[in-house]
Design an enzyme around this catalytic site. Structure first.
Site, PDB file in Angstrom:
ATOM      1  N   ASP A  95       0.855  -1.200   0.000  1.00  0.00           N
ATOM      2  CA  ASP A  95       0.000   0.000   0.000  1.00  0.00           C
ATOM      3  C   ASP A  95       0.890   1.249   0.000  1.00  0.00           C
ATOM      4  O   ASP A  95       2.077   1.175   0.346  1.00  0.00           O
ATOM      5  CB  ASP A  95      -0.953   0.033   1.203  1.00  0.00           C
ATOM      6  CG  ASP A  95      -0.248   0.165   2.547  1.00  0.00           C
ATOM      7  OD1 ASP A  95       0.802  -0.475   2.746  1.00  0.00           O
ATOM      8  OD2 ASP A  95      -0.753   0.910   3.426  1.00  0.00           O
ATOM      9  N   GLU A 159       0.107  -0.867   5.950  1.00  0.00           N
ATOM     10  CA  GLU A 159       1.184  -0.305   6.764  1.00  0.00           C
ATOM     11  C   GLU A 159       1.007   1.194   6.939  1.00  0.00           C
ATOM     12  O   GLU A 159       1.221   1.745   8.020  1.00  0.00           O
ATOM     13  CB  GLU A 159       2.551  -0.594   6.121  1.00  0.00           C
ATOM     14  CG  GLU A 159       3.738  -0.381   7.059  1.00  0.00           C
ATOM     15  CD  GLU A 159       4.246   1.046   7.127  1.00  0.00           C
ATOM     16  OE1 GLU A 159       4.977   1.373   8.065  1.00  0.00           O
ATOM     17  OE2 GLU A 159       3.920   1.858   6.225  1.00  0.00           O
TER      18      GLU A 159
HETATM   19  N1  BES Z   1       8.771   3.420   5.247  1.00  0.00           N
HETATM   20  C1  BES Z   1       8.112   4.188   6.245  1.00  0.00           C
HETATM   21  C2  BES Z   1       8.819   4.230   7.582  1.00  0.00           C
HETATM   22  C3  BES Z   1      10.224   4.771   7.587  1.00  0.00           C
HETATM   23  C4  BES Z   1      10.629   5.748   6.720  1.00  0.00           C
HETATM   24  C5  BES Z   1      11.105   4.288   8.500  1.00  0.00           C
HETATM   25  C6  BES Z   1      11.925   6.216   6.766  1.00  0.00           C
HETATM   26  C7  BES Z   1      12.389   4.771   8.567  1.00  0.00           C
HETATM   27  C8  BES Z   1      12.798   5.733   7.681  1.00  0.00           C
HETATM   28  C9  BES Z   1       6.725   3.624   6.463  1.00  0.00           C
HETATM   29  O1  BES Z   1       6.085   3.178   5.322  1.00  0.00           O
HETATM   30  C10 BES Z   1       5.862   4.726   7.000  1.00  0.00           C
HETATM   31  O2  BES Z   1       5.799   5.782   6.460  1.00  0.00           O
HETATM   32  N2  BES Z   1       5.201   4.439   8.091  1.00  0.00           N
HETATM   33  C11 BES Z   1       4.272   5.317   8.684  1.00  0.00           C
HETATM   34  C12 BES Z   1       3.565   4.527   9.749  1.00  0.00           C
HETATM   35  C13 BES Z   1       2.356   5.150  10.312  1.00  0.00           C
HETATM   36  C14 BES Z   1       1.336   5.508   9.281  1.00  0.00           C
HETATM   37  C15 BES Z   1       1.760   4.253  11.366  1.00  0.00           C
HETATM   38  C16 BES Z   1       4.973   6.539   9.273  1.00  0.00           C
HETATM   39  O3  BES Z   1       6.088   6.436   9.796  1.00  0.00           O
HETATM   40  O4  BES Z   1       4.389   7.608   9.165  1.00  0.00           O
HETATM   41 ZN    ZN Z   2       6.870   2.232   4.045  1.00  0.00          ZN
END
Ligand code: BES
Ligand code: ZN
Length: 464
Positions: A95, A159
């Protein structure tokens, strides 16, 4: 058994020879607008799951299935070559975040293009491009006869909205998910010159606030100055959430924050982070954040609070003189080890209610949360990853804590008792979640090579 060096040559040759097709297949996935947050795209989210399943089967898994959930489906697949060998469980997500605002994209977000060696599309890096590297690494290892252990895949479609149904899935399917290690590519690296491995993720508390003044919109001349304007009030309240040292003012907010020792902070100081390049990339003249901490500390080891969106009143063309009835904001707090998102959400709610004047009513609605996670650096997996970087990049990776969240990682540890290896190949310049998200073809192909080499070193070390 082939020697590691000859395996490496075969793996690199195979990736080079099939690179164009690997890119084209990723393009197919990027063309599917699988935005999990938006109902309008829910059919597309399902299509993306089906495409992932099909590609896993084509890559050579012997079993692949789509598990429906209350939300978006989970794709599960496996290639079991020998029950006695170690098993790696690959986690990723198909997603993506909404592509808004569309007008700021140089090319349409769901029509991938290559420009200056980078693939531009929503999800190019986060996480379709990074997740798909694992599908192609499996193909590469099967075709070069170098697959040294069992692989399971669990690719989800929620996610970006908090992984709530995946949490239920992993609690119910502990047997199916038995493994020795979780492998994830959904994080970034310091730079291509200084590859790094993510060893920490922040947690999250995400909520929405609604401030109501009068029960209807009013004429801003007839009532302006005499009745509380919820937008004015909301702005003031948000302003009170941080002090002049850029510390969050919510009572108790920092109480459980795990403080780092002077030695641990010394290690962070030595990380080759280029703050001038950072400012230049963002086109900012000055960095900003909690006093007394460096940029890497602010995102890696300190919590933060940000308004993600704010609205209310008239925002159309021209002017409309209105004193609005309501104002809203979406607020996120990034959390660090030992902060509990339920508790932080409660502390925020109590504080926010307490600073509201009697002239307005305040409603706080929690959205999702995530638990912060740390991963070990003294593990077999980390050492194997370090060797893989050494052989493909000619450099050992630097362990680094990152600011984003991957909600399921902490649950892998608490529910499945498994550590994760966060082997991400993104760069800050990929601008994930933003217009013109991109992923370097160099990172895509090197990622496939590094992942394939990781398995060689990991299986070798697990034998000993
Ligand atoms: N890939 C990201 C998380 C990430 C980005 C980790 C850069 C470390 C470095 C992930 O897909 C993401 O964006 N997660 C969301 C989770 C939330 C919606 C619960 C986030 O971090 O905003
Ligand atoms: Zn991600």
């Amino acid at each position: 058994m082939k020697e590691t060096t000859s395996k490496k040559a075969e793996i690199l040759d195979y990736v080079e020879a099939n690179k164009d097709r690997f890119i084209e297949e990723l393009f197919e996935l990027l063309r599917i607008p699988s935005v999990s947050a938006d109902k309008k795209f829910h059919g597309d989210v399902k299509r993306a799951a089906e495409y992932v399943k099909k590609q896993l089967l084509e890559a050579g898994v012997d079993r692949a299935e789509i598990h429906p959930t209350k939300g978006h489906p989970i794709v599960y697949a496996e290639k079991i070559i020998d029950e006695n060998l170690p098993t790696v469980l690959v986690y990723g997500h198909y997603d993506v975040q909404p592509a808004d605002p569309y007008e700021l994209w140089d090319s349409p977000p769901f029509e991938p293009v290559v420009k200056d060696g980078k693939i531009y599309a929503r999800g190019a890096a986060d996480d379709k491009g990074q997740m798909y590297m694992h599908v192609k690494a499996l193909e590469t290892m099967l075709q070069t006869d170098t697959l040294p252990c069992n692989i399971k895949f669990m690719i989800e479609g929620e996610e970006e909205v908090g992984s709530e149904n995946l949490e239920i899935f992993i609690k119910e399917k502990k047997d199916l998910l038995k493994a020795d290690l979780i492998l994830v590519s959904d994080t970034s690296m310091l730079s291509n010159e200084n590859p790094s491995i993510c060893v920490g993720l922040r947690g999250l508390s995400y909520l929405e606030v609604e401030v109501t003044g009068p029960d209807k919109d009013l004429h801003s001349g007839m009532y302006g100055g005499a009745v509380a304007n919820p937008i004015n009030i909301l702005s003031k309240m948000i302003g009170q959430l941080q002090d002049d040292h850029n510390r969050v003012t919510i009572p108790g907010f920092y109480d459980k924050v795990q403080e780092l020792s002077a030695e641990e902070r010394e290690v962070i100081k030595k990380i080759p982070f280029d703050v001038e390049r950072y400012k230049k990339e963002l086109n900012i003249d000055e960095i900003h954040g909690e006093e007394g901490f460096s940029t890497l500390e602010r995102t890696g080891i300190r919590p933060s609070l940000d308004v993600n969106g704010i609205w209310g009143g008239y925002t159309g063309e021209g002017a409309k003189t209105v004193l609005p009835s309501k104002a809203y904001a979406k607020i996120s707090m990034r959390l660090v080890p030992n902060q509990d998102h339920h508790e932080i959400t409660r502390l925020f709610t109590e504080y926010f209610q307490s600073i509201a004047p009697k002239s307005v009513k305040v409603k706080v609605t929690p959205h999702h949360g995530a638990i912060p996670a740390l991963t070990p650096t003294d593990s077999v997996a980390f050492q194997a990853a370090s060797d893989a970087f050494d052989s493909v990049w000619g450099k050992r990776p630097i362990p680094i804590r990152e600011g984003g969240s991957i909600p399921i990682v902490a649950l892998f540890k608490s529910e499945l008792e498994l550590d994760s290896l966060l082997l991400g190949f993104g760069l800050d310049s990929d601008v994930i979640h933003s217009p013109n998200e991109n992923y370097g073809i160099f990172n895509y192909t090197r990622g496939i090579e590094t992942i394939s080499m990781f398995y060689q070193h990991y299986a070798d070390k697990m034998k000993k």
